[in-house]
Motif scaffolding. Structure first.
Motif, PDB file in Angstrom:
ATOM      1  N   GLU A 170       0.794  -1.222   0.000  1.00  6.31           N
ATOM      2  CA  GLU A 170       0.000   0.000   0.000  1.00  6.31           C
ATOM      3  C   GLU A 170       0.830   1.277   0.000  1.00  6.31           C
ATOM      4  N   ASP A 171       2.121   1.209  -0.116  1.00  3.83           N
ATOM      5  CA  ASP A 171       2.947   2.408  -0.164  1.00  3.83           C
ATOM      6  C   ASP A 171       2.695   3.313   1.051  1.00  3.83           C
ATOM      7  N   VAL A 172       3.061   2.801   2.207  1.00  5.46           N
ATOM      8  CA  VAL A 172       2.727   3.450   3.472  1.00  5.46           C
ATOM      9  C   VAL A 172       3.904   4.288   3.971  1.00  5.46           C
ATOM     10  N   SER A 173       3.618   5.475   4.555  1.00  8.25           N
ATOM     11  CA  SER A 173       4.704   6.259   5.149  1.00  8.25           C
ATOM     12  C   SER A 173       4.653   6.268   6.680  1.00  8.25           C
ATOM     13  N   VAL A 174       3.448   6.130   7.254  1.00  6.11           N
ATOM     14  CA  VAL A 174       3.333   6.096   8.712  1.00  6.11           C
ATOM     15  C   VAL A 174       2.374   4.977   9.118  1.00  6.11           C
ATOM     16  N   VAL A 175       2.756   4.220  10.124  1.00  4.73           N
ATOM     17  CA  VAL A 175       1.888   3.171  10.670  1.00  4.73           C
ATOM     18  C   VAL A 175       1.462   3.592  12.072  1.00  4.73           C
ATOM     19  N   ILE A 176       0.169   3.468  12.370  1.00  5.99           N
ATOM     20  CA  ILE A 176      -0.330   3.833  13.702  1.00  5.99           C
ATOM     21  C   ILE A 176      -0.745   2.568  14.462  1.00  5.99           C
ATOM     22  N   LEU A 177      -0.244   2.473  15.683  1.00  5.72           N
ATOM     23  CA  LEU A 177      -0.605   1.352  16.557  1.00  5.72           C
ATOM     24  C   LEU A 177      -1.180   1.893  17.859  1.00  5.72           C
ATOM     25  N   SER A 178      -1.904   1.045  18.578  1.00 11.11           N
ATOM     26  CA  SER A 178      -2.364   1.428  19.920  1.00 11.11           C
ATOM     27  C   SER A 178      -1.228   1.169  20.910  1.00 11.11           C
ATOM     28  N   SER A 179      -1.516   1.322  22.204  1.00 13.72           N
ATOM     29  CA  SER A 179      -0.503   1.024  23.217  1.00 13.72           C
ATOM     30  C   SER A 179      -0.801  -0.270  23.938  1.00 13.72           C
ATOM     31  N   SER A 180      -1.624  -1.120  23.353  1.00 14.01           N
ATOM     32  CA  SER A 180      -1.911  -2.387  24.031  1.00 14.01           C
ATOM     33  C   SER A 180      -0.630  -3.197  24.120  1.00 14.01           C
ATOM     34  N   ALA A 181      -0.619  -4.160  25.021  1.00 12.74           N
ATOM     35  CA  ALA A 181       0.575  -4.998  25.188  1.00 12.74           C
ATOM     36  C   ALA A 181       0.924  -5.667  23.855  1.00 12.74           C
ATOM     37  N   ASP A 182      -0.081  -6.150  23.142  1.00 12.46           N
ATOM     38  CA  ASP A 182       0.197  -6.816  21.866  1.00 12.46           C
ATOM     39  C   ASP A 182       0.757  -5.846  20.830  1.00 12.46           C
ATOM     40  N   ALA A 183       0.181  -4.648  20.770  1.00 12.41           N
ATOM     41  CA  ALA A 183       0.634  -3.678  19.770  1.00 12.41           C
ATOM     42  C   ALA A 183       2.078  -3.272  20.032  1.00 12.41           C
ATOM     43  N   LYS A 184       2.420  -3.090  21.320  1.00 17.30           N
ATOM     44  CA  LYS A 184       3.802  -2.720  21.636  1.00 17.30           C
ATOM     45  C   LYS A 184       4.744  -3.891  21.365  1.00 17.30           C
ATOM     46  N   TYR A 185       4.227  -5.091  21.573  1.00 19.79           N
ATOM     47  CA  TYR A 185       5.003  -6.313  21.349  1.00 19.79           C
ATOM     48  C   TYR A 185       5.372  -6.407  19.869  1.00 19.79           C
ATOM     49  N   LEU A 186       4.390  -6.142  19.011  1.00 18.62           N
ATOM     50  CA  LEU A 186       4.707  -6.306  17.596  1.00 18.62           C
ATOM     51  C   LEU A 186       5.373  -5.077  16.994  1.00 18.62           C
TER      52      LEU A 186
END
Ligand code: FAD
Ligand code: AMP
Lengths: 248, 316
Positions: free
Chosen positions: B84-100
């Protein structure tokens, strides 16, 4: 088995946090530095594995010479040798890259980090190491047993525990539970004396450019006065929470 | 170029955090004049993300992603990023999101920054504000790199509805080999967890002993809250370690934090400071926690809490 424990040198938990140079730098004046608490759980586990898994334990920190005092403490706790990669720890990326380049010359079966450091709380380095080295990875790790090249481990998840298995090499993000607080090894006189004889190598850094630069620090806004509610006016508290703060 | 939001789900349904990440992603995509793509894995209701302004929704279907592991999820995300030609990825702060997140940053050689609390104050250079020193400070941090991964602190941005007309696409991905296998999950069901809770009811050594926690659980029940405790309480085994909050425990960033019989030591405050509203119940008017609180009651918890429960019950 070869274990590397990555140690971060952090301000003591009671430290007052202040900044200098136009709020662009952390003010180390009068601040006592300690082994990052999460790393200490990991280090104790590694020291146990010297017996249970016939492991050798190396501790490593990326930092300037002021970090050597805590490396000596790690040796007194029971690590076999220590490495300092000589540079200023600027950001997680450059620190991780320094550690990766060391791990390309010396192979470790197990790399133990803390789940996060209590200064920047990034929780970045263990994941970065695993990603760059293409090793298995578990963080928030609360249990770890290694037998014939395989790891059985567990991590704390929201509302419970997840158990898993994988081959080595493995990167671990340690936290309380991997060992208990009461298990933490407090160096005794003999340990401290022995630590003086142990090897502490200083390696040249690769001098990798950082990718994240702190431009300016801010303190949280001062809290206004607390609104006190008398203990026989609980209806008023409920009303404030419902209509003023709008949180219930 | 687009902004990619990783929308977390559980049992095929979106988690609440994915609406906050989508809201943030939308605002950021407007700043960057780019598109917002939301991606979910094995999720059946991802079209709900249109309510938060998605321009495109990519649901990845794969038996490889049945169970969360940092490795399989990161490799799947990296394939979406590439496509998808991405420049920024947004994640939450859940334990899983920080893990990945950090693992993903490693395999894609990108720049990852966590605990972000606001939209970037500048795009060129890219400057974001994140909390640091366990919430005792914030830093305006300039980040470089072609691909950036940002994880946002929960409840820091909130939900902002926006109409989107994202078409749902299903993507198949290449599976990767890994020896990492989840063998078992032990999870309490039906309990609100600290990470997901809007309200957290927390108690300390002032409660005298584990036998007195019924009223804490009852108060949490009427409020739909999670329960938490101070460090000594979990050290003494009165409550499970998973409830220990603070600098060396879990971070709390709920909308409401109610502290009962907790003195407010610096290490405790550090971990809960980013909660929006703090209520303190303590019989010592000099307890340091009052200085950090929004609302306070000076008095005996054993009298106040039961009465508060009954008043809250009669209100419902
Ligand atoms: C390295 C390090 C890390 C730490 N990390 C953490 C951490 O992550 N989290 C954490 O919580 N602590 C942490 N601590 C411990 C912290 O310093 C405090 O000791 C701890 O938070 C105190 O817990 P408490 O408030 O429950 O107990 P106390 O300090 O004993 O306070 C009890 C409070 O209850 C009140 N009280 C008593 N009876 C009543 C009553 N009947 N009704 C109402 N109020 C009553 C008292 O007035 C008092 O204020 C850490 C300490 C160190 C050294
Ligand atoms: N400068 C450093 N040198 C060695 N290891 C570090 C350093 N900084 C962080 N680490 C390790 O990475 C973990 C997570 O740190 P962080 O990503 O900063 O939250 C720490 O608990 C340490 O194990």
């Amino acid at each position: 088995m070869n274990i590397l424990v990555c140690i971060s040198n952090v301000p003591d938990t009671t430290s007052k946090i202040n900044f200098t140079d136009g709020d662009s730098k952390f003010d180390k004046n009068g601040v006592q530095f300690i082994i990052n608490p999460n790393d200490e759980f990991g280090l104790t586990k590694a020291v146990w594995m010297k017996e249970s898994n016939n492991a050798s334990v190396t501790v490593l920190t990326v930092g300037d010479s002021s970090a050597e005092a805590i490396l000596r403490k790690c040796l007194a706790i029971g690590a076999d040798k220590a490495i300092r990669i000589d540079c200023k720890a600027e950001d997680a990326y450059s620190v991780a890259k320094e550690i990766v380049s060391h791990c390309e010359t010396v192979k470790y079966d197990l790399i133990i980090c803390g789940r996060e450091s209590i200064d920047y709380n990034g929780g970045l380095i263990p994941g970065l190491l695993a990603g760059y080295l293409n090793y298995n990875f578990i963080t928030n790790c609360v249990s770890l047993e290694i037998e014939s090249g395989k790891a059985k481990c567990a991590r704390e998840i929201s509302g419970g525990t997840e158990f898993s298995e994988c081959d080595l090499p493995l990167v671990v993000g340690a936290q309380k539970g991997l060992v208990e607080e009461s298990d933490l090894i407090i160096p005794n006189m003999r340990g401290i004396m022995m630590a003086r004889q142990k090897q502490l190598d200083v390696y040249k850094a690769q001098n990798i450019n950082s990718r994240a630069v702190d431009k300016r620090f801010f303190k949280p806004e001062e809290k206004g006065e607390v609104k006190l509610v008398s203990s026989d006016e609980l209806d008023k508290l409920i009303d404030l929470l419902e209509n003023e703060a709008k949180v219930i | 170029m687009s902004v990619l939001v990783y929308s977390e789900s559980e049992n095929g349904k979106l988690k609440k955090s994915s609406f906050e990440t989508a809201s943030y992603g939308k605002a950021l995509s407007e700043k960057l004049e780019s598109k917002l793509i939301c991606t979910s894995f094995n999720c059946s209701d991802s079209e709900l993300l249109n309510k938060y302004g998605a321009d495109k929704i990519v649901n990845v279907e794969s038996s490889n992603l049945k169970e969360f592991t940092a490795k399989t999820y990161s490799h799947a995300l990296s394939q979406v990023i590439e496509k998808e030609d991405v420049s920024v990825v947004i994640l939450s702060s859940s334990a899983d999101a920080k893990y990945l997140g950090a693992y993903l940053a490693g395999i894609t050689d990108s720049t990852y920054i966590s605990n972000v609390v606001e939209l970037p104050e500048s795009i060129n250079p890219f400057i974001v504000r994140r909390s640091c020193f366990t919430n005792k400070a914030f830093s305006s941090t300039e980040i470089g790199g072609d691909l950036k991964i940002i994880s946002i602190s929960s409840n820091s941005f909130g939900l902002k509805e926006n109409s989107g007309d994202g078409i749902l696409e299903t993507l198949n991905i290449k599976e990767i080999n890994t020896t990492f296998k989840v063998s078992n999950v032990e999870k309490q069901s039906g309990k609100v967890t600290i990470a997901d809770a809007d309200i957290v009811v927390s108690a300390g050594r002032g409660l005298k002993g584990p036998e007195n926690w019924n009223m804490i659980e009852d108060l949490a029940d009427v409020l739909g809250a999670a329960t938490a405790c101070s460090k000594p309480v979990s050290d003494m085994g009165w409550r499970p370690h998973s409830e220990h909050v603070g600098q060396t425990g879990k971070p709390v960033s709920s909308n409401l934090y109610i502290a009962i019989g907790i003195s407010g030591a610096i290490q405790h405050l550090a971990g809960i400071n980013s909660s929006k509203i703090k209520v303190v119940i303590n019989n010592d008017p000099e307890a340091p926690f009052f200085k950090a609180a929004d609302y306070g009651i000076v008095g005996d918890a054993f009298e106040i809490v039961p009465e508060l429960i009954s008043k809250l019950k009669s209100r419902q």
